[in-house]
Structure formats: structure tokens, C-alpha cells
Design a protein around this motif. Structure first.
Motif, PDB file in Angstrom:
ATOM      1  N   LEU A 165      41.584  41.330  51.999  1.00  0.00           N
ATOM      2  CA  LEU A 165      40.340  40.594  52.148  1.00  0.00           C
ATOM      3  C   LEU A 165      39.981  39.797  50.893  1.00  0.00           C
ATOM      4  CD1 LEU A 165      38.529  43.467  53.960  1.00  0.00           C
ATOM      5  CD2 LEU A 165      38.602  41.153  54.863  1.00  0.00           C
ATOM      6  N   LEU A 166      40.356  40.305  49.725  1.00  0.00           N
ATOM      7  CA  LEU A 166      39.965  39.674  48.460  1.00  0.00           C
ATOM      8  C   LEU A 166      40.918  38.577  48.012  1.00  0.00           C
ATOM      9  CD1 LEU A 166      38.951  42.929  46.551  1.00  0.00           C
ATOM     10  CD2 LEU A 166      37.410  41.026  47.054  1.00  0.00           C
ATOM     11  N   ILE A 167      42.171  38.650  48.462  1.00  0.00           N
ATOM     12  CA  ILE A 167      43.199  37.743  47.937  1.00  0.00           C
ATOM     13  C   ILE A 167      43.603  36.719  48.999  1.00  0.00           C
ATOM     14  CG2 ILE A 167      45.580  37.624  47.105  1.00  0.00           C
ATOM     15  CD1 ILE A 167      45.167  40.487  45.970  1.00  0.00           C
ATOM     16  N   SER A 168      43.546  35.442  48.621  1.00  0.00           N
ATOM     17  CA  SER A 168      44.026  34.387  49.510  1.00  0.00           C
ATOM     18  C   SER A 168      45.191  33.627  48.903  1.00  0.00           C
ATOM     19  CB  SER A 168      42.896  33.406  49.845  1.00  0.00           C
ATOM     20  OG  SER A 168      42.397  32.791  48.668  1.00  0.00           O
ATOM     21  N   SER A 169      45.368  33.712  47.573  1.00  0.00           N
ATOM     22  CA  SER A 169      46.475  33.019  46.912  1.00  0.00           C
ATOM     23  C   SER A 169      46.679  33.612  45.529  1.00  0.00           C
ATOM     24  CB  SER A 169      46.181  31.518  46.784  1.00  0.00           C
ATOM     25  OG  SER A 169      45.234  31.276  45.759  1.00  0.00           O
ATOM     26  N   GLU A 170      47.683  33.121  44.821  1.00  0.00           N
ATOM     27  CA  GLU A 170      47.956  33.602  43.471  1.00  0.00           C
ATOM     28  C   GLU A 170      46.854  33.216  42.488  1.00  0.00           C
ATOM     29  OE1 GLU A 170      50.802  29.809  42.192  1.00  0.00           O
ATOM     30  OE2 GLU A 170      51.648  31.818  42.430  1.00  0.00           O
ATOM     31  N   LYS A 171      45.939  32.367  42.919  1.00  0.00           N
ATOM     32  CA  LYS A 171      44.804  31.993  42.083  1.00  0.00           C
ATOM     33  C   LYS A 171      43.673  33.009  42.155  1.00  0.00           C
ATOM     34  CE  LYS A 171      46.223  28.194  40.152  1.00  0.00           C
ATOM     35  NZ  LYS A 171      46.378  28.136  38.672  1.00  0.00           N
ATOM     36  N   ASP A 172      43.840  34.029  43.004  1.00  0.00           N
ATOM     37  CA  ASP A 172      42.870  35.122  43.082  1.00  0.00           C
ATOM     38  C   ASP A 172      43.397  36.299  42.261  1.00  0.00           C
ATOM     39  OD1 ASP A 172      41.053  33.829  44.794  1.00  0.00           O
ATOM     40  OD2 ASP A 172      42.289  34.317  46.535  1.00  0.00           O
ATOM     41  N   GLY A 173      42.572  36.777  41.339  1.00  0.00           N
ATOM     42  CA  GLY A 173      43.019  37.839  40.450  1.00  0.00           C
ATOM     43  C   GLY A 173      42.213  39.118  40.607  1.00  0.00           C
ATOM     44  N   ILE A 174      42.874  40.239  40.291  1.00  0.00           N
ATOM     45  CA  ILE A 174      42.239  41.561  40.326  1.00  0.00           C
ATOM     46  C   ILE A 174      42.450  42.215  38.967  1.00  0.00           C
ATOM     47  CG2 ILE A 174      42.097  43.785  41.500  1.00  0.00           C
ATOM     48  CD1 ILE A 174      41.533  41.489  43.403  1.00  0.00           C
ATOM     49  N   LEU A 175      41.359  42.573  38.297  1.00  0.00           N
ATOM     50  CA  LEU A 175      41.453  43.313  37.038  1.00  0.00           C
ATOM     51  C   LEU A 175      41.898  44.736  37.342  1.00  0.00           C
ATOM     52  CD1 LEU A 175      38.233  42.054  35.243  1.00  0.00           C
ATOM     53  CD2 LEU A 175      40.503  42.132  34.165  1.00  0.00           C
ATOM     54  N   CYS A 176      42.959  45.171  36.674  1.00  0.00           N
ATOM     55  CA  CYS A 176      43.575  46.460  37.006  1.00  0.00           C
ATOM     56  C   CYS A 176      43.974  47.188  35.724  1.00  0.00           C
ATOM     57  CB  CYS A 176      44.798  46.190  37.877  1.00  0.00           C
ATOM     58  SG  CYS A 176      45.496  47.653  38.642  1.00  0.00           S
ATOM     59  N   GLU A 180      38.103  36.476  30.580  1.00  0.00           N
ATOM     60  CA  GLU A 180      38.015  35.115  30.039  1.00  0.00           C
ATOM     61  C   GLU A 180      39.384  34.447  29.974  1.00  0.00           C
ATOM     62  OE1 GLU A 180      36.064  35.709  26.326  1.00  0.00           O
ATOM     63  OE2 GLU A 180      34.112  36.188  27.252  1.00  0.00           O
ATOM     64  N   GLU A 181      40.403  35.220  29.593  1.00  0.00           N
ATOM     65  CA  GLU A 181      41.753  34.660  29.519  1.00  0.00           C
ATOM     66  C   GLU A 181      42.240  34.234  30.903  1.00  0.00           C
ATOM     67  OE1 GLU A 181      46.264  36.051  28.219  1.00  0.00           O
ATOM     68  OE2 GLU A 181      44.527  37.037  27.297  1.00  0.00           O
ATOM     69  N   ALA A 182      41.964  35.071  31.915  1.00  0.00           N
ATOM     70  CA  ALA A 182      42.386  34.739  33.278  1.00  0.00           C
ATOM     71  C   ALA A 182      41.668  33.488  33.777  1.00  0.00           C
ATOM     72  CB  ALA A 182      42.108  35.917  34.211  1.00  0.00           C
ATOM     73  N   ARG A 183      40.381  33.404  33.525  1.00  0.00           N
ATOM     74  CA  ARG A 183      39.620  32.245  33.968  1.00  0.00           C
ATOM     75  C   ARG A 183      40.081  30.965  33.274  1.00  0.00           C
ATOM     76  NH1 ARG A 183      33.544  35.059  34.307  1.00  0.00           N
ATOM     77  NH2 ARG A 183      33.807  35.892  36.426  1.00  0.00           N
ATOM     78  N   LEU A 200      38.002  53.202  28.481  1.00  0.00           N
ATOM     79  CA  LEU A 200      37.900  51.860  29.049  1.00  0.00           C
ATOM     80  C   LEU A 200      36.847  51.101  28.249  1.00  0.00           C
ATOM     81  CD1 LEU A 200      37.486  51.062  32.873  1.00  0.00           C
ATOM     82  CD2 LEU A 200      36.649  49.628  31.041  1.00  0.00           C
ATOM     83  N   GLU A 201      37.271  50.094  27.530  1.00  0.00           N
ATOM     84  CA  GLU A 201      36.362  49.305  26.696  1.00  0.00           C
ATOM     85  C   GLU A 201      35.943  48.035  27.441  1.00  0.00           C
ATOM     86  OE1 GLU A 201      35.229  50.366  23.880  1.00  0.00           O
ATOM     87  OE2 GLU A 201      36.517  52.144  23.743  1.00  0.00           O
ATOM     88  N   VAL A 202      34.632  47.826  27.560  1.00  0.00           N
ATOM     89  CA  VAL A 202      34.136  46.629  28.240  1.00  0.00           C
ATOM     90  C   VAL A 202      34.563  45.373  27.489  1.00  0.00           C
ATOM     91  CG1 VAL A 202      32.052  45.364  28.934  1.00  0.00           C
ATOM     92  CG2 VAL A 202      32.228  47.820  29.368  1.00  0.00           C
ATOM     93  N   SER A 203      34.705  45.463  26.170  1.00  0.00           N
ATOM     94  CA  SER A 203      35.169  44.315  25.393  1.00  0.00           C
ATOM     95  C   SER A 203      36.571  43.887  25.845  1.00  0.00           C
ATOM     96  CB  SER A 203      35.179  44.646  23.898  1.00  0.00           C
ATOM     97  OG  SER A 203      36.017  45.768  23.626  1.00  0.00           O
ATOM     98  N   GLU A 204      37.405  44.845  26.218  1.00  0.00           N
ATOM     99  CA  GLU A 204      38.745  44.544  26.730  1.00  0.00           C
ATOM    100  C   GLU A 204      38.650  43.857  28.091  1.00  0.00           C
ATOM    101  OE1 GLU A 204      43.031  44.718  27.461  1.00  0.00           O
ATOM    102  OE2 GLU A 204      41.737  44.520  25.715  1.00  0.00           O
ATOM    103  N   LEU A 205      37.727  44.304  28.939  1.00  0.00           N
ATOM    104  CA  LEU A 205      37.530  43.665  30.240  1.00  0.00           C
ATOM    105  C   LEU A 205      37.115  42.202  30.065  1.00  0.00           C
ATOM    106  CD1 LEU A 205      35.547  46.435  32.204  1.00  0.00           C
ATOM    107  CD2 LEU A 205      37.994  45.941  32.336  1.00  0.00           C
ATOM    108  N   LEU A 245      47.733  40.030  39.218  1.00  0.00           N
ATOM    109  CA  LEU A 245      47.222  41.210  38.526  1.00  0.00           C
ATOM    110  C   LEU A 245      46.759  40.789  37.139  1.00  0.00           C
ATOM    111  CD1 LEU A 245      48.698  44.752  38.455  1.00  0.00           C
ATOM    112  CD2 LEU A 245      48.003  43.676  36.326  1.00  0.00           C
ATOM    113  N   ILE A 246      45.502  41.070  36.830  1.00  0.00           N
ATOM    114  CA  ILE A 246      44.954  40.802  35.506  1.00  0.00           C
ATOM    115  C   ILE A 246      44.841  42.147  34.796  1.00  0.00           C
ATOM    116  CG2 ILE A 246      43.115  39.698  34.196  1.00  0.00           C
ATOM    117  CD1 ILE A 246      44.597  37.877  36.240  1.00  0.00           C
ATOM    118  N   PRO A 247      45.748  42.436  33.873  1.00  0.00           N
ATOM    119  CA  PRO A 247      45.766  43.766  33.266  1.00  0.00           C
ATOM    120  C   PRO A 247      44.667  43.945  32.225  1.00  0.00           C
ATOM    121  CG  PRO A 247      47.427  42.398  32.242  1.00  0.00           C
ATOM    122  CD  PRO A 247      46.805  41.564  33.325  1.00  0.00           C
ATOM    123  N   TYR A 248      44.061  45.114  32.208  1.00  0.00           N
ATOM    124  CA  TYR A 248      43.252  45.509  31.052  1.00  0.00           C
ATOM    125  C   TYR A 248      43.807  46.845  30.576  1.00  0.00           C
ATOM    126  CZ  TYR A 248      40.435  48.627  34.124  1.00  0.00           C
ATOM    127  OH  TYR A 248      40.014  49.607  35.004  1.00  0.00           O
TER     128      TYR A 248
END
Length: 340
Positions: free
Chosen positions: A136-147, A189-192, A179-184, A166-169
């Protein structure tokens, strides 16, 4: 790298030619699967399942001597919730309403906040629910998930399967895999900057494979981050009963969000639960659910459509999910024997 196919070939070799290898047994420890390593199933769960699958024995006198009174009572309650008392029939695509009522009551008792049975989708374990949300969340490679990294490979595999990014944190080993919010923020920002639209954040709590348990303050920061950035929070909470550090305590993300005053209009949240983990370890029964909150009626309709494609999850798994969220209470007479 661990190769399951190789291990399976070695097992076949041992079966065909005992003594041909420098070992005589293979234990699969690559995945949480406790009954394969000798853990016995919970008596109460199996008694209730047996009675529900073969209800004609409920009226037989000898059943009273073979099954506990509490299992018999629970089986009657469940059968009354199943149309036609038929565990071999299809159910509602979200799962049997009465079982969802029971699960909602269990969530409410755990969290101290209301739960709506219409927010619950019963699935064949947590994995299909994760796949459903990725679809439901992904329609193309331009859609990312923080994982998170490290992570249970279900997420990286399902993101790849559905064609997303996959957007790794990275979890911090030095702080107990924190889990550091600064890392998220950094990874978001890098993915965007690369033109990727980040749709959701996956949080595994308690962690797999790291075993960490997030502090409630840390969870509040994560909720604020998702609210501010407009991300769906995918909360993998299947290990909520597997906590081995006395001072640690599990808090669901829904409980944390509600305690912050956030409701359905503030945050899109999906929480996953499974009968495979915890103390029960019923991996082969394939039961689980997802609770979805904060989604618009239009999006919920699409979620329901995707769930309907598979007609329904298996009924034994649905029953087990309700039992996991509503286990026997310590005051009942047969409690000691039900957990043997």
C-alpha cells in the motif's frame, strides 16, 4: 553467509547416509522457531483449538476428563462467535468479529486506552500484514521506507519485493543498540535530497535481532518525529513479551502516542503482533494481526480491499491470536496445568 539451502541438503545427506558427516543432527537457529527446538505447545491453546475444530466432542461425557473446564468454557465462547460454528469456513476478511472484539479488549487492558475491533486485521502471522502495508505504501523506487540496521530481513526483502527503496538508519551498539532521532533526521534528509519520498518509519521494539527495549522517552521522540514529518509509523511489537532485563518495560507505540494526547487525527500508526513469538511460539499456526489507527476512510477502504484479495486468514491462527491477547487468568482453578 548462512545458506539454508546448503543446510537442507546436508540434512538430506544425514537422513540418507547416517554417519556420513562429522555431526549427526542439525538445529535450525537462524529464525525464531522454538517448537522445532523442543519447546512444547501451551496446553490451554491446544485444548481450545482441538475443541473448536471438533466441537461434536464438547457434549461427550469423556471430554470432561480429557480437557480442562476452562478450555471447554473458552471453546464454547469462541464457537458462539463463529458463524455456523465452522472453523473450516471463510470468515470476514478482517477476521471473525468476536475474536477481534477479544483482541481489542486485550489491547485496551494492556495499554489503558480504548481499542476498536474495526481497526484490527487478523492475518496469517505478522509477515503478511507487513507485506500488505508495503504494498500500500510503495508505488515505485521513489518511495522509501526508513528501516533499522541491523534488522530482521523481512523488511529489506519486502521493500525490495514491492519495488521501493530501503532508507537505512543505524542503531548505536555503544548505547545498547539505541535509536537516535538525530540519525533518523540525517537519513530522511539525505533520502529526500535524492528525490525519494519517504513514506514510513519501521521501528522494531523490542528489537530483532538486537533485543533492545526502547525507553518511553525515546518512543515519545519517535512519535513526535513521525508526526512532524508526516510518516506512517510501522511498529513491529511481536517481541513484547520477550524482555530479559528486569528494569526494562515494554510500552506500545499506541499507548505512548495516546498518553501524549495524540489521536487518530495526529498520527498514522500500524502495530503488528504475532502468535509466533512471546512465550507461545506457535510459528506454524500462522496467526497474527495488525491494528491500524489514524488513516482516512479512503485509505482504510484500500487496506480492506487488499485484505479481501486473500479472502481471510486461517481460522486456527485467528483463534490463537485471540487467546494470546486474552490468556487464562491466574485465579482460575486449572491455571497451573494449562501452561504445562
Amino acid at each position: 553467509m548462512f545458506n539454508v539451502s546448503l543446510v537442507q541438503r546436508l540434512q538430506e545427506e544425514l537422513k540418507a547416509n547416517p554417519g556420513s558427516l562429522p555431526f549427526d543432527e542439525i538445529l535450525y537457529c537462524n529464525i525464531g522457531n522454538p517448537q522445532s527446538l523442543g519447546q512444547l505447545p501451551i496446553t490451554f491453546f491446544r485444548e481450545v483449538l482441538a475443541l473448536c475444530d471438533h466441537p461434536t466432542i464438547l457434549d461427550k461425557a469423556e471430554t470432561q476428563g480429557l480437557f480442562s473446564a476452562d478450555s471447554i468454557e473458552r471453546a464454547w465462547q469462541i464457537l458462539d462467535q463463529i458463524p455456523g460454528r465452522a472453523t473450516g469456513a471463510y470468515s470476514h476478511s478482517q477476521g471473525i468479529k468476536g475474536l477481534r472484539d477479544t483482541i481489542a479488549a486485550g489491547i485496551e487492558a494492556r495499554d489503558g486506552f480504548p481499542a476498536n475491533p474495526n481497526d484490527i486485521f487478523l492475518t496469517d502471522g505478522a509477515s503478511p500484514a507487513v507485506h500488505m502495508m508495503m504494498q500500500l505504501l510503495i508505488s515505485s523506487e521513489k518511495d522509501g521506507i526508513l528501516c533499522p540496521i541491523p534488522q530482521y530481513p523481512l523488511y529489506s526483502a519486502s521493500i525490495a519485493l514491492h519495488g521501493g527503496s530501503l532508507i537505512p538508519y543505524y542503531l548505536d551498539e555503544e548505547t545498547g543498540w539505541g535509536l537516535e532521532v538525530s540519525e533518523l533526521k540525517k537519513q530522511l534528509e539525505e533520502a529526500r535530497s535524492k528525490g525519494i519520498s519517504v513514506r514510513a518509519l519501521v521501528v522494531i521494539n523490542p528489537g530483532n535481532p538486537t533485543g533492545q527495549v526502547l525507553a518511553e522517552e525515546n518512543q515519545r521522540d519517535i512519535v513526535e518525529f513521525c508526526k512532524k514529518e508526516g510518516l506512517v509509523l510501522l511498529a513491529d511489537e511481536v517481541y513484547q513479551e520477550n524482555i530479559y532485563v528486569p528494569e526494562k518495560k515494554f510500552h506500545s507505540f499506541k499507548k505512548v502516542a495516546r498518553s501524549m494526547g495524540y489521536g487518530d487525527n495526529d498520527l498514522c500508526l500500524v502495530s503488528f503482533q504475532s502468535v509466533s513469538k512471546g512465550y507461545h511460539g506457535e510459528c506454524g499456526k500462522r496467526g497474527g494481526y495488525m491494528e491500524i489507527t489514524g488513516f482516512s476512510p479512503e485509505v482504510r477502504e484500500q487496506i480492506y480491499k487488499v485484505a479481501s484479495v486473500n479472502l481471510c486468514s486461517n481460522i486456527s491462527g485467528q483463534i490463537l491470536a485471540s487467546l494470546v491477547m486474552s490468556p487464562p487468568k491466574a485465579h482460575i482453578l486449572s491455571f497451573p496445568s494449562l501452561f504445562l
